[in-house]
Design a protein around this motif. Structure first.
Motif, mmCIF file in Angstrom:
data_model
loop_
_atom_site.group_PDB
_atom_site.id
_atom_site.type_symbol
_atom_site.label_atom_id
_atom_site.label_comp_id
_atom_site.label_asym_id
_atom_site.label_seq_id
_atom_site.Cartn_x
_atom_site.Cartn_y
_atom_site.Cartn_z
ATOM 1 N N ILE A 1 0.847 -1.177 0.000
ATOM 2 C CA ILE A 1 0.000 0.000 0.000
ATOM 3 C C ILE A 1 0.890 1.237 0.000
ATOM 4 C CG2 ILE A 1 -1.740 1.325 1.267
ATOM 5 C CD1 ILE A 1 -2.839 -1.267 2.353
ATOM 6 N N THR A 2 0.564 2.197 -0.840
ATOM 7 C CA THR A 2 1.365 3.415 -0.940
ATOM 8 C C THR A 2 1.030 4.350 0.216
ATOM 9 O OG1 THR A 2 1.440 3.257 -3.345
ATOM 10 C CG2 THR A 2 1.926 5.404 -2.370
ATOM 11 N N GLY A 3 2.082 4.737 0.924
ATOM 12 C CA GLY A 3 1.929 5.696 2.009
ATOM 13 C C GLY A 3 2.345 7.080 1.556
ATOM 14 N N ASP A 4 3.056 7.798 2.399
ATOM 15 C CA ASP A 4 3.512 9.149 2.096
ATOM 16 C C ASP A 4 4.860 9.072 1.383
ATOM 17 O OD1 ASP A 4 4.157 11.813 1.966
ATOM 18 O OD2 ASP A 4 4.058 12.188 4.113
ATOM 19 N N GLY B 1 11.043 1.678 6.844
ATOM 20 C CA GLY B 1 12.369 1.347 7.352
ATOM 21 C C GLY B 1 12.489 -0.035 7.954
ATOM 22 N N PHE B 2 11.376 -0.727 8.133
ATOM 23 C CA PHE B 2 11.385 -2.043 8.777
ATOM 24 C C PHE B 2 10.730 -3.094 7.889
ATOM 25 C CE2 PHE B 2 11.290 0.896 12.475
ATOM 26 C CZ PHE B 2 12.445 0.470 13.115
ATOM 27 N N GLY B 3 11.089 -4.350 8.141
ATOM 28 C CA GLY B 3 10.450 -5.465 7.461
ATOM 29 C C GLY B 3 10.524 -5.354 5.960
ATOM 30 N N ALA B 4 9.398 -5.572 5.297
ATOM 31 C CA ALA B 4 9.339 -5.552 3.832
ATOM 32 C C ALA B 4 8.909 -4.200 3.276
ATOM 33 C CB ALA B 4 8.380 -6.644 3.353
ATOM 34 N N SER B 5 8.771 -3.191 4.120
ATOM 35 C CA SER B 5 8.393 -1.862 3.642
ATOM 36 C C SER B 5 9.607 -1.118 3.104
ATOM 37 C CB SER B 5 7.748 -1.051 4.778
ATOM 38 O OG SER B 5 6.475 -1.565 5.099
ATOM 39 N N ASP B 6 9.338 -0.044 2.345
ATOM 40 C CA ASP B 6 10.431 0.759 1.787
ATOM 41 C C ASP B 6 11.281 1.363 2.893
ATOM 42 O OD1 ASP B 6 9.541 0.195 -0.741
ATOM 43 O OD2 ASP B 6 8.724 2.196 -1.154
ATOM 44 N N LYS B 7 12.550 1.600 2.541
ATOM 45 C CA LYS B 7 13.524 2.121 3.499
ATOM 46 C C LYS B 7 14.211 3.348 2.904
ATOM 47 C CE LYS B 7 14.128 -2.567 5.221
ATOM 48 N NZ LYS B 7 12.970 -3.058 4.433
ATOM 49 N N PRO B 8 13.610 4.512 3.060
ATOM 50 C CA PRO B 8 14.213 5.725 2.499
ATOM 51 C C PRO B 8 15.608 5.976 3.078
ATOM 52 C CG PRO B 8 11.995 6.143 3.331
ATOM 53 C CD PRO B 8 12.366 4.778 3.789
ATOM 54 N N HIS B 9 16.434 6.717 2.323
ATOM 55 C CA HIS B 9 17.803 6.995 2.762
ATOM 56 C C HIS B 9 17.884 8.234 3.650
ATOM 57 C CE1 HIS B 9 19.366 3.835 0.225
ATOM 58 N NE2 HIS B 9 18.791 4.370 -0.838
ATOM 59 N N GLU B 10 16.990 9.218 3.441
ATOM 60 C CA GLU B 10 17.091 10.485 4.145
ATOM 61 C C GLU B 10 16.634 10.339 5.602
ATOM 62 O OE1 GLU B 10 15.101 9.914 1.604
ATOM 63 O OE2 GLU B 10 16.235 10.699 -0.106
ATOM 64 N N VAL B 11 17.391 10.929 6.518
ATOM 65 C CA VAL B 11 17.039 10.868 7.936
ATOM 66 C C VAL B 11 15.672 11.479 8.183
ATOM 67 C CG1 VAL B 11 17.660 11.699 10.239
ATOM 68 C CG2 VAL B 11 19.438 10.811 8.721
ATOM 69 N N ASP B 12 15.386 12.629 7.566
ATOM 70 C CA ASP B 12 14.116 13.311 7.812
ATOM 71 C C ASP B 12 12.910 12.503 7.367
ATOM 72 O OD1 ASP B 12 15.277 15.437 9.032
ATOM 73 O OD2 ASP B 12 15.178 16.798 7.315
ATOM 74 N N ALA B 13 13.134 11.489 6.526
ATOM 75 C CA ALA B 13 12.021 10.642 6.082
ATOM 76 C C ALA B 13 11.450 9.814 7.232
ATOM 77 C CB ALA B 13 12.479 9.722 4.957
ATOM 78 N N TYR B 14 12.170 9.776 8.357
ATOM 79 C CA TYR B 14 11.744 8.957 9.488
ATOM 80 C C TYR B 14 11.115 9.771 10.612
ATOM 81 C CZ TYR B 14 14.096 5.281 7.003
ATOM 82 O OH TYR B 14 14.453 4.375 6.031
ATOM 83 N N ARG B 15 10.791 11.034 10.321
ATOM 84 C CA ARG B 15 10.045 11.815 11.300
ATOM 85 C C ARG B 15 8.717 11.099 11.597
ATOM 86 N NH1 ARG B 15 12.450 16.095 13.857
ATOM 87 N NH2 ARG B 15 10.507 17.283 13.805
ATOM 88 N N VAL B 16 8.329 11.108 12.863
ATOM 89 C CA VAL B 16 7.120 10.391 13.261
ATOM 90 C C VAL B 16 5.899 10.852 12.470
ATOM 91 C CG1 VAL B 16 5.460 10.221 15.155
ATOM 92 C CG2 VAL B 16 7.845 9.635 15.549
ATOM 93 N N GLY B 17 5.838 12.144 12.159
ATOM 94 C CA GLY B 17 4.708 12.649 11.385
ATOM 95 C C GLY B 17 4.574 11.999 10.026
ATOM 96 N N LEU C 1 18.125 3.053 12.898
ATOM 97 C CA LEU C 1 18.744 4.128 13.675
ATOM 98 C C LEU C 1 18.223 5.492 13.258
ATOM 99 C CD1 LEU C 1 22.469 2.980 13.952
ATOM 100 C CD2 LEU C 1 20.559 2.561 15.504
ATOM 101 N N ASN C 2 17.818 5.617 12.007
ATOM 102 C CA ASN C 2 17.316 6.910 11.538
ATOM 103 C C ASN C 2 16.033 7.326 12.255
ATOM 104 O OD1 ASN C 2 19.410 7.505 9.828
ATOM 105 N ND2 ASN C 2 18.395 6.777 7.977
ATOM 106 N N TRP C 3 15.305 6.377 12.803
ATOM 107 C CA TRP C 3 14.154 6.746 13.627
ATOM 108 C C TRP C 3 14.603 7.564 14.828
ATOM 109 C CZ3 TRP C 3 8.802 5.793 13.677
ATOM 110 C CH2 TRP C 3 8.308 5.121 12.551
#
Length: 261
Positions: A4-7, A56-72, A180-182
């Motif tokens: 499923i496509t997220g943000d 960033g976890f499991g079978a989901s996409d794992k972006p490279h940018e740190v800011d991509a892991y903001r909780v929002g 760790l980016n989280w």
């Protein structure tokens, strides 16, 4: 699991059962598999269980940018998942980082939340004591670019010791930089300095904490009552580690069913 496509990312999402939806959010360093003892019980009780691998976890996409892991960003992911599944509102159960996302969801999308259950992690406005800061020493280590090398060294020896209480640690499918980016995106010291006061959570909320938690103190959860405007309930699970849903599944399941029903 379906995609499923997220943000801006694709998430792997388990969607099983029928009835009132329950969104299960895992934490670090896990995936939706950490809920394997809860999913069938909730399904059998008449709930529709939705359990994504967070970005960033499991079978989901794992972006490279740190800011991509903001909780929002993850809150935005989840609203898009709910839209794709045609779910207007849902219960949410979150553990560890999943609990952090659940708290954020309750504040950012309250109209889509029915009830909230958080395992281990309290409301972000709970003051951090010196004792809690001492337990959270690893969060500072995770900020450094050398952290990946330290954790991987000697066949993950340091990381395995840190997570020694995890009953089923799976490093084969773990992307350490994404994980760790989280911490880097949300728990850098500057984030604490810039944090603004948050409104109270309106949803009825269940807080669970386990006596064997090596990372978080009980006051982190019990102190959340002050920041919940809905009905607050707290339960302590004795003898379980931070991963209580794996160590004490029958107790966790019973509490969740009683609360969500």
């Amino acid at each position: 699991m379906r995609r499923i496509t997220g943000d801006g990312v694709e998430l792997a999402v388990l969607d099983e059962g029928e009835g009132t939806p329950v969104l299960l959010l895992h934490g670090f360093p896990d995936s939706s598999h950490v809920w394997r003892h809860q999913i069938p019980i909730l399904k059998d009780a008449g709930f529709r269980v939705v359990a994504p691998d967070l970005r960033g976890f499991g079978a989901s996409d794992k972006p490279h940018e740190v800011d991509a892991y903001r909780v929002g960003k993850s809150v935005s992911d989840l609203t898009k998942v709910l839209d794709a599944l045609e779910i207007e509102s849902t219960h949410i159960v979150g553990h560890d980082w999943g609990a952090g996302v659940a708290w954020a969801f309750a504040l950012m999308a309250p109209q889509r939340l029915e009830k909230l259950a958080v395992l281990s992690v309290g409301h972000p406005s709970v003051p951090k004591s010196m004792a809690q800061r001492e337990k959270s020493w690893y969060m500072l280590l995770f900020q450094f670019p050398e952290a990946e090398q330290i954790l991987r060294r000697e066949d993950w020896a340091f990381f395995k010791e840190w997570a020694a209480s995890h009953p089923d640690l799976d490093l084969e499918h773990f992307d350490v930089t994404a994980g760790l980016n989280w911490y880097r995106a949300n728990l850098h010291p500057r984030e604490e300095l810039s944090r603004l006061p948050l409104p109270p959570v309106r949803a009825d909320t269940l807080g669970l904490w386990s006596s064997g938690d090596a990372f978080l103190l009980e006051a982190n959860v019990t102190g959340s009552e002050e920041f919940v405007a809905g009905e607050w309930r707290y339960e302590r699970i004795d003898g379980a580690s931070h991963w209580m849903q794996l160590d004490a599944p029958e107790r966790v399941n019973a509490l969740l069913l009683d609360f969500l029903r």
